[in-house]
Design a protein around this motif. Structure first.
Motif, mmCIF file in Angstrom:
data_model
loop_
_atom_site.group_PDB
_atom_site.id
_atom_site.type_symbol
_atom_site.label_atom_id
_atom_site.label_comp_id
_atom_site.label_asym_id
_atom_site.label_seq_id
_atom_site.Cartn_x
_atom_site.Cartn_y
_atom_site.Cartn_z
ATOM 1 N N THR A 144 0.838 -1.075 0.133
ATOM 2 C CA THR A 144 0.222 -0.003 0.072
ATOM 3 C C THR A 144 0.779 1.391 0.041
ATOM 4 N N LYS A 145 1.913 1.309 0.647
ATOM 5 C CA LYS A 145 2.670 2.697 0.909
ATOM 6 C C LYS A 145 3.065 2.741 -0.523
ATOM 7 N N ALA A 146 3.680 1.841 -1.225
ATOM 8 C CA ALA A 146 4.255 2.272 -2.444
ATOM 9 C C ALA A 146 3.088 2.630 -3.501
ATOM 10 N N ILE A 147 1.954 2.122 -3.558
ATOM 11 C CA ILE A 147 0.990 2.619 -4.310
ATOM 12 C C ILE A 147 0.490 3.905 -3.722
ATOM 13 N N VAL A 148 0.403 4.419 -2.647
ATOM 14 C CA VAL A 148 0.063 5.577 -2.319
ATOM 15 C C VAL A 148 1.132 6.718 -2.554
ATOM 16 N N VAL A 149 2.248 6.376 -2.679
ATOM 17 C CA VAL A 149 3.510 7.154 -3.091
ATOM 18 C C VAL A 149 3.339 7.496 -4.365
ATOM 19 N N MET A 150 3.234 6.442 -5.311
ATOM 20 C CA MET A 150 2.715 6.804 -6.584
ATOM 21 C C MET A 150 1.818 7.671 -6.904
ATOM 22 N N THR A 151 0.456 7.434 -6.176
ATOM 23 C CA THR A 151 -0.592 8.085 -6.383
ATOM 24 C C THR A 151 -0.208 9.788 -6.111
ATOM 25 N N PHE A 152 0.469 9.894 -5.040
ATOM 26 C CA PHE A 152 0.864 11.175 -4.415
ATOM 27 C C PHE A 152 1.641 11.899 -5.513
ATOM 28 N N LEU A 153 2.810 11.064 -6.053
ATOM 29 C CA LEU A 153 3.599 11.745 -7.011
ATOM 30 C C LEU A 153 3.024 12.249 -8.443
ATOM 31 N N ILE A 154 1.882 11.520 -8.831
ATOM 32 C CA ILE A 154 1.111 11.831 -9.890
ATOM 33 C C ILE A 154 0.568 13.074 -9.880
ATOM 34 N N GLY A 155 -0.073 13.424 -8.756
ATOM 35 C CA GLY A 155 -0.950 14.405 -8.319
ATOM 36 C C GLY A 155 -0.510 15.661 -7.862
ATOM 37 N N ILE A 156 0.726 15.556 -7.123
ATOM 38 C CA ILE A 156 1.362 16.649 -6.184
ATOM 39 C C ILE A 156 1.741 17.921 -7.250
ATOM 40 N N ILE A 157 2.415 17.710 -8.380
ATOM 41 C CA ILE A 157 2.971 18.721 -9.088
ATOM 42 C C ILE A 157 1.773 19.614 -9.869
ATOM 43 N N VAL A 158 0.911 18.821 -10.238
ATOM 44 C CA VAL A 158 -0.171 19.478 -10.951
ATOM 45 C C VAL A 158 -0.864 20.161 -9.968
ATOM 46 N N ALA A 159 -1.369 19.672 -8.688
ATOM 47 C CA ALA A 159 -2.011 20.380 -7.689
ATOM 48 C C ALA A 159 -1.115 21.664 -7.372
ATOM 49 N N ILE A 160 0.231 21.658 -7.244
ATOM 50 C CA ILE A 160 0.821 22.759 -7.022
ATOM 51 C C ILE A 160 0.857 23.861 -7.747
ATOM 52 N N ILE A 161 1.021 23.500 -9.076
ATOM 53 C CA ILE A 161 1.066 24.648 -10.404
ATOM 54 C C ILE A 161 -0.378 25.038 -10.226
ATOM 55 N N SER A 162 -1.545 24.504 -10.256
ATOM 56 C CA SER A 162 -2.736 24.741 -10.490
ATOM 57 C C SER A 162 -3.091 25.576 -9.221
ATOM 58 N N PHE A 163 -3.090 25.354 -8.011
ATOM 59 C CA PHE A 163 -3.304 26.110 -6.830
ATOM 60 C C PHE A 163 -2.660 27.468 -6.788
ATOM 61 N N LEU A 164 -1.262 27.445 -7.277
ATOM 62 C CA LEU A 164 -0.370 28.661 -7.433
ATOM 63 C C LEU A 164 -1.018 29.714 -8.591
ATOM 64 N N ASN A 165 -1.445 29.073 -9.631
ATOM 65 C CA ASN A 165 -1.728 29.839 -10.519
ATOM 66 C C ASN A 165 -3.088 30.603 -10.161
ATOM 67 N N GLY A 166 -3.940 30.004 -9.329
ATOM 68 C CA GLY A 166 -5.159 30.362 -8.940
ATOM 69 C C GLY A 166 -4.936 31.636 -8.035
ATOM 70 N N PHE A 167 -3.925 31.374 -7.204
ATOM 71 C CA PHE A 167 -3.689 32.408 -6.349
ATOM 72 C C PHE A 167 -3.002 33.623 -6.809
ATOM 73 N N LEU A 168 -2.044 33.294 -8.016
ATOM 74 C CA LEU A 168 -1.580 34.379 -8.684
ATOM 75 C C LEU A 168 -2.525 35.107 -9.821
ATOM 76 N N ALA A 169 -3.571 34.613 -10.092
ATOM 77 C CA ALA A 169 -4.531 35.326 -10.721
ATOM 78 C C ALA A 169 -5.407 36.322 -10.111
ATOM 79 N N CYS A 170 -5.232 36.275 -8.821
ATOM 80 C CA CYS A 170 -6.331 37.335 -8.066
ATOM 81 C C CYS A 170 -5.938 38.871 -8.308
ATOM 82 N N ASP A 171 -7.056 39.485 -8.444
ATOM 83 C CA ASP A 171 -7.112 40.893 -8.989
ATOM 84 C C ASP A 171 -6.147 41.584 -7.998
ATOM 85 N N GLU A 172 -5.421 42.322 -8.865
ATOM 86 C CA GLU A 172 -4.196 43.025 -8.077
ATOM 87 C C GLU A 172 -4.606 44.437 -7.567
ATOM 88 N N ASP A 173 -5.788 44.972 -8.046
ATOM 89 C CA ASP A 173 -6.250 46.050 -7.535
ATOM 90 C C ASP A 173 -6.766 45.837 -6.210
#
Length: 233
Positions: free
Chosen positions: A103-132
């Motif tokens: 199970t540990k190996a499978i959870v780690v693989m699942t984590f690795l598949i999703g983590i980078i996309v999650a970071i980039i997508s969350f960050l892009n949403g934060f940076l898109a906030c209205d500067e005004d």
């Protein structure tokens, strides 16, 4: 329902070979005959949920840190992009060596598949906030933490929900990939086993169950989205 009825009809009349594509009736029969099916479903579902929750939470926290510190973001962002292009399946042998099989190996693989996309997508949403709006809060004396809590996070809720919806699919991809690499139980294991012994009813049954579980997780997030929208309106 029309598709299911047509599928069954075509196999009954012999227009398509049920050996290669199975049929709804054969899948239902296979569900009743498969030993320990609930154990396999529970194993895969828990692995997926663990990987999904961990990757989403760590992705959100990391995105907040990168938004909070511009220097950290400029240093780490190129490496994050490079890591996103790395084929995660290539890390399979390393994962097995690092955390062992199961199970540990499978959870780690699942984590690795999703983590980078999650970071980039969350960050892009934060940076898109209205500067005004950010400048307005700064002019009123708000610090960066207050801007994060009062503006960035509340304003990014639609984006956060969207990222979670995407991460559901990635979590299932990661889980099945992990089970293909190393597993003794789970729906991915049944798919491999069924393919090896040419029992395609087992393969199709496992695939149908996976589709149902993925749709269920997506539906739960969609319900949460409706609830949040109702609360905010």
């Amino acid at each position: 329902m029309v598709f299911i009825g047509l599928w069954e009809l075509l196999t009954v009349v012999g227009a398509i070979d049920s050996f290669f594509v199975s049929s709804p009736s054969r899948i239902i029969k296979c569900i009743g005959e498969t030993e320990n099916l609930w154990m396999h479903i529970q194993t895969t579902l828990l692995e997926c949920i663990y990987g999904f929750v961990i990757s989403s939470l760590i992705g959100l926290i990391t995105a907040i840190i990168l938004w909070y510190s511009e220097t950290t973001r400029r240093v780490l962002e190129p490496y994050i992009v490079v890591l996103n292009s790395l084929p995660k399946i290539a890390l399979g042998p390393l994962i097995i060596i690092w955390v062992g099989i199961g199970t540990k190996a499978i959870v780690v693989m699942t984590f690795l598949i999703g983590i980078i996309v999650a970071i980039i997508s969350f960050l892009n949403g934060f940076l898109a906030c209205d500067e005004d709006k950010i400048l307005l809060l700064k002019s009123m004396g708000a610090n960066k933490f207050q801007i994060l809590v009062k503006l960035i996070l509340p304003g990014s809720i639609p984006n956060i929900i969207s990222v979670l919806k995407v991460n559901v699919g990635l979590a299932w991809v990661g889980t099945i990939m992990g089970e293909y690499l190393v597993s003794s139980a789970g729906l991915g294991y049944l798919i491999i086993f069924g393919g090896q012994i040419f029992q395609l009813d087992l393969v199709m049954m496992s695939t149908v169950i996976l589709c149902f579980l993925a749709a269920l997780m997506y539906f739960i997030i969609a319900l949460a989205e409706k609830y949040i929208k109702r609360k905010r309106s």
